[in-house]
Design an enzyme around this catalytic site. Structure first.
Site, PDB file in Angstrom:
ATOM      1  N   PHE A 249      55.145  73.041  87.187  1.00  0.00           N
ATOM      2  CA  PHE A 249      54.167  71.997  87.496  1.00  0.00           C
ATOM      3  C   PHE A 249      54.043  70.996  86.335  1.00  0.00           C
ATOM      4  CE2 PHE A 249      52.389  75.318  90.407  1.00  0.00           C
ATOM      5  CZ  PHE A 249      52.522  74.594  91.575  1.00  0.00           C
TER       6      PHE A 249
ATOM      7  N   ASP B  92      51.078  76.437  81.112  1.00  0.00           N
ATOM      8  CA  ASP B  92      50.699  77.809  80.760  1.00  0.00           C
ATOM      9  C   ASP B  92      51.018  78.163  79.306  1.00  0.00           C
ATOM     10  OD1 ASP B  92      49.838  78.180  83.320  1.00  0.00           O
ATOM     11  OD2 ASP B  92      51.407  79.587  83.910  1.00  0.00           O
TER      12      ASP B  92
ATOM     13  N   VAL C 230      67.246  77.884  77.474  1.00  0.00           N
ATOM     14  CA  VAL C 230      67.031  77.518  76.074  1.00  0.00           C
ATOM     15  C   VAL C 230      66.858  78.790  75.259  1.00  0.00           C
ATOM     16  CG1 VAL C 230      65.580  76.263  74.454  1.00  0.00           C
ATOM     17  CG2 VAL C 230      66.015  75.320  76.728  1.00  0.00           C
TER      18      VAL C 230
ATOM     19  N   GLU D 268      45.702  88.413  96.577  1.00  0.00           N
ATOM     20  CA  GLU D 268      46.399  87.832  97.723  1.00  0.00           C
ATOM     21  C   GLU D 268      47.492  88.767  98.238  1.00  0.00           C
ATOM     22  OE1 GLU D 268      47.266  83.789  96.270  1.00  0.00           O
ATOM     23  OE2 GLU D 268      45.396  83.152  97.219  1.00  0.00           O
TER      24      GLU D 268
ATOM     25  N   GLN E  80      46.517  73.468  87.948  1.00  0.00           N
ATOM     26  CA  GLN E  80      45.787  72.233  87.669  1.00  0.00           C
ATOM     27  C   GLN E  80      45.854  71.774  86.195  1.00  0.00           C
ATOM     28  OE1 GLN E  80      44.470  69.573  89.032  1.00  0.00           O
ATOM     29  NE2 GLN E  80      45.302  70.295  90.968  1.00  0.00           N
TER      30      GLN E  80
END
Lengths: 427, 427
Positions: B18, B305, B83, B174, B323
């Site tokens: 993201f 993150d 990497v 979930e 987000q």
């Protein structure tokens, strides 16, 4: 295998392809116990594998859980098993999860890639008979382009961007067409750093025409379509070897490529214990009579690609396609009931529904028994027929959405390397 | 790596999640050269991985080719690379496909599963951070049920049908909900020979509530939903070990299971050369200032993150969610332009848009900054938001079709073992 015996006769079916599934469905409401064995827990819609390889479709949408197809059938058992041997003396099959006795055995194990004994080609080439194989090919194509970006050696780069497909049957032709469309529509956008015009797609056919089983018109038109898409069609050329770099042929022609797809032949997927004897043909299929009984047996049957049923029109056996498999599966379902009830079985009569192949956008060839046509309308017919024969409403919807999207956007979004193929080779 | 230098400064981004994708998009029209490196050729929509594991979605529809996201951007280069080391003295990254110099480096390598040093749990448990891991879990669940059919040992059978999920965050919750729905709706039909009521789903949380980052109401309601679905929720229990058979905890409780899913923690995916120093936190994240500059560097940034940005509300760093990653990526894109133009950068201010989790059919919890709600409406909001954030029209359509189908038919058709997991372990 702990499947309890009932008072009903037990029919063991090996293989959940078109033939095995058609048979199991027919037997669903009969007084028989059916055990279906397959090494996968899903049925594969093989005609669309090439679209998985070329990023046009998800693998999940051309596969269907076998348990779900047959979930409402009483007296039905599925086991995820690899059948290792058939013993017709003691009437049992030996599998990787144990033995299983049968009263009747139906071999519907299908076909596998035939390398005609060339182990070097087998080692270095890609096949496209299963979903994992198709995904490996998808990964390899994409990995090759990523690698082409990294090399400054022009020969190596070209070799990575070249594709050689051996075999001008429907699989080879459909794959060549799809690759040509990717080359034209997607590669230049994805790899602006590469001169993707240098990518070459070759299709090599040992005889003098492609789509040999179809009409002359279909074969000519398909060749024409391929050439319009920039595919190099080589006829009367036989591939003799491939060492992972160079394809040699029975002529002066050689090809440098990192990707050889072997679609030049199939043979019956014979199983130990039934893989030798007067009932085995040259192509490792099992000779069956008009009731699909394997020659010399009353209680052992073969249907689909593995069965070799000679007819007047097809003295070397019916074509190895979905239609004969489905029709034989259905008919055998009826015949087994007759056999158990000691009534006379009905001979199988093949209804030729024709053949078709798609080469690309608006380009397909269709041979129906009474009509032969090519082009846009044929393409729509091809799509309609394939959607119709796909199992499951969800699969149809997802495939349909993908096709509409790919058509409108000139795109194929599933160009994902989910499991790298080359890395696996190295490790 | 043969990427030609231009007169523009070169920004190397590690990671196409993201954060990395949001940043690359922002930089698309700027006078910079952008090189994005990722070990996959696709972006993964991680919030829906649990649906891939439980057969509700195809992997291809929650992945998106990175090259396609960025195909119209000039001065943009993607390389499929792992990497291996960062050298901030010589300003270069070392990868499995060669070295690359940078003027600015942005580390957006995300997070990885944190086993807190327990190698036995790491060896025997399943994680769900990547698409291949999710597919492995899917295969394992299905393989376990196939195996449960074969054993006559009752303990073994139960162990194969039990699932233990460690971690009561959104992933664990979930997944537990989805498994409970499969247990109820699908297993009895697929496995009529098994008493699937004996299958147990456990979720183990070390603290005193699940969904810890959300409101009390959300947390209570989620627990309530899980219990209604038959999931056993264990709070204040910490898993101490798992040997592949038995889960031991810091209490008297033990669990027998063939499947342990470890969703108990993540840590920053630190890279050699930047994995030690005063800028590395306990959770292996990189301390950044309000401009996302890694502590002590002017030209090395971290976003998403991997970045640990402490704020008043989040003194231990912003939550590791989509987000903050997206917002930081966007803002850094603007800031890098300012930096290059020698203008002052703007500090990052996190806009908390809330959090949500779905437990099952008509059962979700949503915390918006001003509203908190649970139940049917929350479930619709959850679906709408997830469809909205998925990249690509085709993916949205395919996911939407699958959801509608699954909802109407109480089904999940992608229960396919495309690549067996257990067989791979054995070979």
């Amino acid at each position: 295998m702990n499947i309890p015996r009932t008072s009903f006769p037990r029919i063991v079916i090996i293989g959940g392809g078109f033939a095995g599934v058609a048979l199991a469905k027919k037997l669903s409401k009969q007084e028989v116990q059916v055990v279906l064995l397959d090494k996968n827990n899903y049925h594969t819609f093989q005609p669309l594998l090439y679209q998985v390889s070329t990023g046009g479709l998800e693998p999940d949408s051309i596969a269907y859980p076998i348990r779900k197809i047959l979930k409402d059938f009483p007296n039905f058992h599925f086991r995820l098993a690899n059948v290792e041997e058939i013993n017709t003396v003691e009437n049992k099959v030996l599998t990787d999860i144990g033995e299983l006795k049968f009263d009747y055995l139906v071999i519907a194990s299908g076909a596998e890639t035939n390398y005609f004994g060339n182990s070097e080609i087998e080692k270095h080439s890609m096949a496209m008979k299963t979903i994992p194989e198709s995904l490996n090919l998808r990964s390899l194509i994409l990995e090759n382009f990523e690698e082409a970006l990294l090399t400054s050696d022009l020969n190596e780069r070209n070799s990575l961007m070249n594709f050689v497909i051996v075999g001008g049957g429907p699989t080879g032709v459909e794959l060549a067409g799809a690759l040509a469309e990717i080359k034209k529509g997607i590669l230049p956008k994805d790899y602006p750093d590469l001169d993707t015009r240098l990518a070459q797609i070759h299709i090599i056919q040992s005889s003098d025409c492609i789509l040999k089983g179809m009409s002359d018109k279909a074969s000519e038109k398909a060749e024409d379509f391929l050439e319009k898409l920039g595919v190099n069609v080589w006829k009367n050329v036989r591939v003799t070897n491939y060492d992972g770099k160079t394809v040699t042929t029975n002529t002066d022609l050689t090809f440098e490529t990192a990707t050889l797809v072997w679609a030049a032949g199939v043979k019956g997927a014979a199983i130990k214990g039934m893989d030798a004897g007067e009932f085995v043909t040259k192509g490792e299929r099992l000779l069956v009579n008009e009731f699909n009984q394997v020659k010399g047996f009353n209680h052992v049957f073969a249907i689909g690609d593995i069965a070799c049923m000679a007819t007047e029109e097809f003295p070397n056996g019916l074509p190895m396609m979905a239609q004969p498999a489905i029709q034989q599966g259905k008919q055998l379902g009826e015949n087994m009931v007759r056999l158990i009830e000691e009534k006379p079985m009905q001979p199988f009569i093949y209804k030729d529904k024709g053949a078709m192949a798609t080469i690309g956008r608006n380009k397909a060839v269709v041979d129906l028994p009474k009509f032969k046509f090519q082009g846009v309308f044929a393409w729509y017919v091809w799509m309609f027929v394939h959607l119709f024969f796909l199992i499951g409403f969800r699969n149809r919807m997802v495939v349909f959405i993908n096709w509409v999207y790919n058509y409108i956007r000139f795109d194929r979004e599933a160009r994902l390397i989910i499991r790298p193929f080359k890395k696996k080779l190295k490790s």
